[in-house]
Design a protein around this motif. Sequence first.
Motif, PDB file in Angstrom:
ATOM      1  N   CYS A 165     -24.172  81.655 -27.655  1.00 62.25           N
ATOM      2  CA  CYS A 165     -23.519  82.642 -26.830  1.00 62.25           C
ATOM      3  C   CYS A 165     -24.114  83.642 -25.913  1.00 62.25           C
ATOM      4  CB  CYS A 165     -22.676  83.825 -28.009  1.00 62.25           C
ATOM      5  SG  CYS A 165     -21.751  84.925 -27.515  1.00 62.25           S
ATOM      6  N   PRO A 166     -23.964  83.684 -24.796  1.00 58.44           N
ATOM      7  CA  PRO A 166     -24.486  84.420 -24.073  1.00 58.44           C
ATOM      8  C   PRO A 166     -24.695  86.021 -24.125  1.00 58.44           C
ATOM      9  CG  PRO A 166     -23.346  82.824 -22.727  1.00 58.44           C
ATOM     10  CD  PRO A 166     -22.735  82.821 -23.964  1.00 58.44           C
ATOM     11  N   PRO A 167     -25.604  86.857 -23.893  1.00 60.54           N
ATOM     12  CA  PRO A 167     -25.422  88.247 -24.191  1.00 60.54           C
ATOM     13  C   PRO A 167     -24.242  88.784 -23.414  1.00 60.54           C
ATOM     14  CG  PRO A 167     -27.721  87.443 -23.597  1.00 60.54           C
ATOM     15  CD  PRO A 167     -26.600  86.361 -23.397  1.00 60.54           C
ATOM     16  N   ARG A 168     -23.507  89.717 -24.370  1.00 61.18           N
ATOM     17  CA  ARG A 168     -22.353  90.436 -23.867  1.00 61.18           C
ATOM     18  C   ARG A 168     -21.428  89.531 -23.130  1.00 61.18           C
ATOM     19  NH1 ARG A 168     -27.189  93.035 -22.559  1.00 61.18           N
ATOM     20  NH2 ARG A 168     -27.095  92.290 -20.581  1.00 61.18           N
ATOM     21  N   SER A 169     -21.001  88.349 -23.608  1.00 65.10           N
ATOM     22  CA  SER A 169     -20.133  87.474 -23.124  1.00 65.10           C
ATOM     23  C   SER A 169     -18.877  87.417 -23.920  1.00 65.10           C
ATOM     24  CB  SER A 169     -20.601  86.199 -22.622  1.00 65.10           C
ATOM     25  OG  SER A 169     -21.060  85.399 -23.982  1.00 65.10           O
ATOM     26  N   GLY A 170     -18.827  88.005 -25.049  1.00 66.71           N
ATOM     27  CA  GLY A 170     -17.591  88.061 -25.947  1.00 66.71           C
ATOM     28  C   GLY A 170     -17.266  86.697 -26.030  1.00 66.71           C
ATOM     29  N   SER A 171     -15.973  86.183 -25.912  1.00 63.16           N
ATOM     30  CA  SER A 171     -15.354  84.964 -26.346  1.00 63.16           C
ATOM     31  C   SER A 171     -15.185  84.051 -25.020  1.00 63.16           C
ATOM     32  CB  SER A 171     -14.271  85.118 -27.104  1.00 63.16           C
ATOM     33  OG  SER A 171     -13.213  85.816 -26.352  1.00 63.16           O
ATOM     34  N   THR A 172     -15.860  84.515 -23.975  1.00 61.51           N
ATOM     35  CA  THR A 172     -15.842  84.046 -22.907  1.00 61.51           C
ATOM     36  C   THR A 172     -15.975  82.265 -22.679  1.00 61.51           C
ATOM     37  OG1 THR A 172     -16.281  85.897 -21.540  1.00 61.51           O
ATOM     38  CG2 THR A 172     -16.190  83.918 -19.973  1.00 61.51           C
ATOM     39  N   HIS A 173     -16.956  81.907 -23.618  1.00 67.69           N
ATOM     40  CA  HIS A 173     -17.301  80.647 -23.372  1.00 67.69           C
ATOM     41  C   HIS A 173     -16.950  79.940 -24.775  1.00 67.69           C
ATOM     42  CE1 HIS A 173     -19.974  80.965 -19.851  1.00 67.69           C
ATOM     43  NE2 HIS A 173     -20.286  82.092 -20.263  1.00 67.69           N
ATOM     44  N   TYR A 174     -16.533  80.695 -25.558  1.00 72.28           N
ATOM     45  CA  TYR A 174     -15.843  79.895 -26.841  1.00 72.28           C
ATOM     46  C   TYR A 174     -14.895  78.911 -26.557  1.00 72.28           C
ATOM     47  CZ  TYR A 174     -14.756  79.514 -31.744  1.00 72.28           C
ATOM     48  OH  TYR A 174     -14.437  79.230 -33.029  1.00 72.28           O
ATOM     49  N   MET A 205     -30.600  78.533 -23.159  1.00 74.06           N
ATOM     50  CA  MET A 205     -30.579  79.157 -21.746  1.00 74.06           C
ATOM     51  C   MET A 205     -29.371  79.981 -21.395  1.00 74.06           C
ATOM     52  SD  MET A 205     -32.266  75.722 -19.823  1.00 74.06           S
ATOM     53  CE  MET A 205     -31.508  74.757 -20.770  1.00 74.06           C
ATOM     54  N   LEU A 206     -29.356  81.020 -20.440  1.00 77.76           N
ATOM     55  CA  LEU A 206     -28.208  81.381 -19.973  1.00 77.76           C
ATOM     56  C   LEU A 206     -27.426  80.313 -19.085  1.00 77.76           C
ATOM     57  CD1 LEU A 206     -29.947  84.753 -18.757  1.00 77.76           C
ATOM     58  CD2 LEU A 206     -28.713  84.591 -20.763  1.00 77.76           C
ATOM     59  N   PRO A 207     -26.256  80.717 -18.858  1.00 77.24           N
ATOM     60  CA  PRO A 207     -25.445  79.621 -18.272  1.00 77.24           C
ATOM     61  C   PRO A 207     -25.948  79.374 -16.805  1.00 77.24           C
ATOM     62  CG  PRO A 207     -23.957  81.359 -19.241  1.00 77.24           C
ATOM     63  CD  PRO A 207     -25.475  81.679 -19.444  1.00 77.24           C
TER      64      PRO A 207
END
Length: 284
Positions: free
Chosen positions: A87-96, A230-232
């Motif tokens: 889970c990228p930092p401060r992304s919440g559930s964006t990439h879930y 890695m970051l997206p």
Amino acid sequence: MYFFVFCRFLATGRSFKDMSFSFRLGVSTVRKIVYETCTAIWDVMQPVYMPKPTRNIWKRSENMFRKMWNFPHCVAALDGKHCALQCPPRSGSTHYNWKHSFSIVLLAAVDATYKFLWVDVGRSGGCSDGGLFRSTAFGQKVLNLKADFPPDAPIAGSSSTIAQPYVMVGDEAFPLVKSIMRPYSGRAKGKLSARQLVFNYRLSRARHLVENAFGILTSRNRVFKSMSCMLPHNYTKVILAAVVLHNYLSAHLETKMQAKLEKKKLDDIGDADEENPQATAPNV
């Protein structure tokens, strides 16, 4: 040295820290080598091994689909692959995503020889494939019939003279429009006729090419077998480089498949001559 470090990273999927011990380089140096090599590979090789699809490219792809997979007027197979990451930092559930993990999506169109014709990488894994495709510029061209597909024409070998469109094939996640073909819905037993089941089988056989291409890409690059740290935006660079290298390594497949088709055609002619020798006997 740069390319060797990059290839080792793709092939093994090891962390940058582990790679730094192997090559006696700093962690930041290994990271910089990998990202810079990814960018250079994409910039140099993409125009050669994955150019923007043109009408001639679509026609050549349709020819292979028709000869090899018995699905005429199909120019590409369309699907998406989730590339897992932390889970990228401060992304919440964006990439879930629906797999209960975090990912970015590799959305791709593949030809009959497992080569990528078009890709879109880096979008959130929480969206559906159909929604992601609709949000891309290429997707809008396909949906609005502006993707430079060959003009409608009757299917070769068919008794019908009705002009049929050229299409991409996808699963139920994609919309049913003139330029995209999807299988009949209704998987429950007895809901589909025999002709509909045969159509679904033919379409699924053609559509599986994109899933096979994803499998080949993952087998060649073990970095996709594990969850990335890695970051997206950095992971996107790695995926794009791996895709264009996949096309480079698969460049010989079309020639081999063409030769295989020609050999099969000659064998069929030989078998027909043996069954009916008078048909080819010279006139005296």
